[in-house]
Scaffold this motif. Structure first.
Motif, PDB file in Angstrom:
ATOM      1  N   ILE A 470      17.159  32.854  34.261  1.00  0.00           N
ATOM      2  CA  ILE A 470      17.646  34.226  34.428  1.00  0.00           C
ATOM      3  C   ILE A 470      17.252  34.705  35.820  1.00  0.00           C
ATOM      4  CG2 ILE A 470      17.553  36.600  33.560  1.00  0.00           C
ATOM      5  CD1 ILE A 470      16.807  35.403  30.793  1.00  0.00           C
ATOM      6  N   GLY A 471      18.245  35.143  36.597  1.00  0.00           N
ATOM      7  CA  GLY A 471      17.989  35.501  38.003  1.00  0.00           C
ATOM      8  C   GLY A 471      17.623  36.953  38.216  1.00  0.00           C
ATOM      9  N   TYR A 472      17.398  37.697  37.145  1.00  0.00           N
ATOM     10  CA  TYR A 472      16.959  39.098  37.268  1.00  0.00           C
ATOM     11  C   TYR A 472      16.068  39.419  36.084  1.00  0.00           C
ATOM     12  CZ  TYR A 472      21.271  40.060  34.426  1.00  0.00           C
ATOM     13  OH  TYR A 472      22.268  40.071  33.484  1.00  0.00           O
ATOM     14  N   HIS A 473      15.838  40.703  35.782  1.00  0.00           N
ATOM     15  CA  HIS A 473      14.931  41.007  34.684  1.00  0.00           C
ATOM     16  C   HIS A 473      15.563  40.606  33.346  1.00  0.00           C
ATOM     17  CE1 HIS A 473      12.264  42.949  31.874  1.00  0.00           C
ATOM     18  NE2 HIS A 473      11.390  43.073  32.865  1.00  0.00           N
ATOM     19  N   ALA A 474      14.811  39.881  32.519  1.00  0.00           N
ATOM     20  CA  ALA A 474      15.367  39.346  31.285  1.00  0.00           C
ATOM     21  C   ALA A 474      15.772  40.444  30.295  1.00  0.00           C
ATOM     22  CB  ALA A 474      14.382  38.376  30.639  1.00  0.00           C
ATOM     23  N   GLY A 475      15.139  41.618  30.383  1.00  0.00           N
ATOM     24  CA  GLY A 475      15.534  42.741  29.524  1.00  0.00           C
ATOM     25  C   GLY A 475      16.903  43.281  29.936  1.00  0.00           C
ATOM     26  N   ASP A 476      17.117  43.387  31.256  1.00  0.00           N
ATOM     27  CA  ASP A 476      18.430  43.822  31.760  1.00  0.00           C
ATOM     28  C   ASP A 476      19.496  42.789  31.398  1.00  0.00           C
ATOM     29  OD1 ASP A 476      17.251  46.064  32.872  1.00  0.00           O
ATOM     30  OD2 ASP A 476      16.926  45.105  34.830  1.00  0.00           O
ATOM     31  N   TYR A 477      19.086  41.530  31.435  1.00  0.00           N
ATOM     32  CA  TYR A 477      20.007  40.445  31.063  1.00  0.00           C
ATOM     33  C   TYR A 477      20.429  40.572  29.584  1.00  0.00           C
ATOM     34  CZ  TYR A 477      21.117  35.668  29.473  1.00  0.00           C
ATOM     35  OH  TYR A 477      21.671  34.577  28.869  1.00  0.00           O
ATOM     36  N   MET A 478      19.461  40.863  28.708  1.00  0.00           N
ATOM     37  CA  MET A 478      19.795  41.046  27.289  1.00  0.00           C
ATOM     38  C   MET A 478      20.730  42.241  27.109  1.00  0.00           C
ATOM     39  SD  MET A 478      16.210  40.371  25.352  1.00  0.00           S
ATOM     40  CE  MET A 478      15.398  38.768  25.399  1.00  0.00           C
ATOM     41  N   GLN A 479      20.442  43.318  27.842  1.00  0.00           N
ATOM     42  CA  GLN A 479      21.301  44.503  27.765  1.00  0.00           C
ATOM     43  C   GLN A 479      22.722  44.145  28.222  1.00  0.00           C
ATOM     44  OE1 GLN A 479      20.682  47.512  26.361  1.00  0.00           O
ATOM     45  NE2 GLN A 479      22.886  47.823  26.718  1.00  0.00           N
TER      46      GLN A 479
END
Ligand code: GTP
Ligand code: SPV
Ligand code: MN
Length: 605
Positions: A470-479
């Motif tokens: 994941i190339g950014y924050h994993a929470g933002d990725y889940m969102q």
């Protein structure tokens, strides 16, 4: 050599890197067969490559890496976003200014005594809307030949860069400059504390230093097509996922497209090429590792495979498990860290037969006999467990005729999974897309069979099989997954969770491999609305009468075990998931917490 481009941005970047790294010469690559052969001849002459038996393995080569450089190095992989809160908790953040300073020092003079290759390549069919043009600069000829197979290396990419004035710069060095007269090692690389696999997501820039292996060095793959692409996709409203893509066709000719995310070494290549045991149904491969997906004009999600080859795990690849992968590397292939037999063919553990003549040269380049044991009495493996073949996708006998279609294929089904020896049933379906996202976000695996004794302690959560990618924050990725679900609405793929790896005293309960097609067939019947399902607290499961057992010898007890949901045991996994998700803090999407609570309530009811 004069540069074969007029694009100033590219010329400036190449000049800047040349000045920093001070190679002896610069070579612009064109992706031609002549170039491939020339570099292979060069590496054979220096002892880096072994030319394999032309009769048994035409136009193929074997390499042995340094024993310290055998896999991706997650601990040395960084997401250098400008703000710290735009990275983590599954990836390592580092300040980009500081990292560039450190790496610039390392890069200074690092290509001394070597040739700097400039590789123009495209991820995805050249010129297609979804494809990305990129340049990898590397001082490793091994990287160049692998890129020839894994990506689309061509001077056509230079023409596109001239037109669009846009490319993704990827810099790679093995980090091992040569002094005047110094002899090169067979596999140059830097010690672990000097390795850096760095990503600057805001600049779409990749800097890799110190490793020559796989995802650390073939920068189009995990660095570009997953880490940088996932960050771009998050910003732009598409998806870059660690997923295989396959087409499953019914006897009536109806096509279903399935994208499946399993962690590294958990069965993507195998599923992508499976030989269906369901009468009349067939699988065709579109990709075995990475999917780029975008909503199409009809509102469905369309997927392409950005790669052009397979970088597959060798051990375990056999005629009985994955004949199509074996066929893919029957010729024109590269093998890394396998056994080279006496007659110059390749061999690895669980290839389905004993090593010819009882042994050969092992992955450490030492003489080796099958059955040799170490001081502790453990069998010495001839091939490294992460040894790999690099094979051309168009050499796969079941490659899908649409695998290079720039429009992609419409995805009907998402599958998530991992290796669990207990607790997780063979298959369950999400009630809706949001629960599907929860399933993906809490996918988990046990690393090895030895983990059995440790129970849940060794459970590793691996959201969407993307933890290291994941190339950014994993929470933002889940969102972002939830947002995509909203955008796709009722056209979103149906979500399922599978586990091929339940064990009892005598081994795997489910035969796996080709028989996994039986599970895929049930999923397609669900998509079609042909069959009903059993409602359980964790999701929807097959009714026995709807499952295809034709030609399968499976005991009733085995089926029972595969279909069991033990609420108390499952609650332990939910507890573990909660602990794991706690480290996401404020960035954990509210919808994940909602799903967690609902699942707990259903299990406790
Ligand atoms: P990466 O290339 O690292 O991303 O791995 P991958 O997900 O493509 O894994 P791969 O298909 O190479 O499988 C890894 C291991 O899992 C091999 O040893 C396979 O033999 C084993 N495996 C794959 N499918 C099955 C299955 O259905 N059952 C069992 N028991 N083992 C399987
Ligand atoms: C993986 O580890 O998921 C791979 C191999 O596919 S590598 O290219 O090294 O990332
Ligand atoms: Mn992979």
């Amino acid at each position: 050599m004069s540069a074969p481009t007029t694009n100033q941005k590219l010329l400036d970047w190449v000049a800047e890197i040349e000045k920093m790294c001070t190679p002896d010469q610069v070579v612009w690559c064109d992706g031609s067969t002549e170039e491939y052969d020339r570099l292979m001849d060069l590496m054979v002459s220096t002892g880096m490559a072994i030319k394999l038996n032309e009769e048994k393995r035409p136009n193929s080569y074997a390499f042995n890496s340094d024993p310290s450089d055998v896999a991706r190095v997650e601990g040395r992989t960084y997401i250098a976003s400008v703000k710290e809160e735009d990275a983590g908790p599954t990836n390592n953040w580092i300040d980009p200014v500081e990292l560039k300073k450190t790496m610039t020092e390392l890069y200074s003079g690092c290509m001394k005594g070597r040739t700097m290759y400039v590789i123009p390549f495209s991820m995805g069919p050249i010129g297609s809307d979804i494809a990305k043009n990129a340049i990898e600069i590397t001082d490793s000829p091994y990287v160049v030949v692998n890129m020839h197979i894994m990506a689309r290396v061509s001077t056509e990419v230079l023409r596109l860069i001239e037109k669009n004035d846009d490319f993704i710069p990827c810099l790679h060095s093995v980090g091992s400059p040569l002094e005047e007269g110094q002899e090169d090692s067979r596999w140059p690389c830097a010690p672990i504390e000097k390795k850096y696999i760095a990503h600057f997501p805001e600049e779409n820039l990749i800097w890799s230093y110190g490793s020559g292996y796989g995802g650390n060095a073939l920068l189009g793959k995990k660095c570009l097509a997953l880490r940088i692409a996932s960050a771009m996709a998050g910003r732009e409203g598409w998806m870059a996922e660690h997923m295989l893509i396959l087409r499953f066709t019914s006897p009536e000719g109806k096509q279903y497209h399935i994208a499946a995310a399993f962690p590294s070494a958990c069965g993507k290549t195998n599923l992508a090429m499976l030989q269906s045991t369901v009468p009349g149904w067939k699988v065709e491969t579109i990709g075995d590792d990475i999917a780029w997906m975008k909503p199409g004009e009809d509102g469905r999600l369309y997927a392409i495979n950005p790669e052009a080859g397979f970088f597959g795990v060798a051990p375990g690849t056999a005629e009985y498990s994955n004949p199509m992968a074996l066929a893919s590397c029957a010729s024109d292939a590269i093998f890394t860290n396998v056994v080279v037999t006496e007659d110059k063919d390749v061999w690895w553990e669980d290839m389905g037969y004993d090593c010819p003549n009882g042994g050969g040269t092992d992955w450490k380049n030492n003489p080796w006999k099958q059955g040799d044991v170490d001081a502790d009495g453990n069998k010495i493996k001839g091939a490294h467990p992460n040894s790999r073949f690099t094979a051309r996708a168009d050499h796969c006998p079941v490659i899908c005729p649409d695998w290079e279609n720039p429009a992609g294929v419409p995805i009907d089904i998402f599958v998530f999974g991992g290796k669990r020896t207990s607790v997780m049933p063979l298959v369950h379906e999400a009630f809706d897309f949001e629960q599907g996202v929860y399933m993906g976000a809490t996918a988990s695996s046990e690393p090895t069979a030895a983990a059995l004794d440790l129970g849940n302690v060794s459970l590793r959560f691996d959201p969407f099989a993307m933890t290291p990618f994941i190339g950014y924050h994993a929470g933002d990725y889940m969102q972002h997954w939830f947002d995509m679900g909203e955008k796709l609405g009722d056209k979103a793929p149906k979500c399922f969770y599978v586990n091929w790896f339940q064990k009892d005293e005598s081994g795997f309960v489910w035969p796996g491999f080709g028989d996994n097609s039986r599970v895929l067939k049930w999923m397609c019947d669900r998509v079609e609305g042909k069959v009903d399902a059993v409602e359980t607290p964790i999701g929807l499961m097959p009714k026995k009468e709807d499952f295809c057992f034709e030609g399968l010898d499976l005991s009733d007890e085995a089926w029972e075990k595969l279909m069991t949901v033990d609420n108390a045991e499952f609650l332990k996994t939910v507890e573990n998931a909660k602990e794991y998700l706690a480290k996401f803090g404020d960035k954990l999407p509210a919808k994940i917490s909602e799903q967690l609570e609902k699942l707990e309530a259903r299990l406790n009811a």
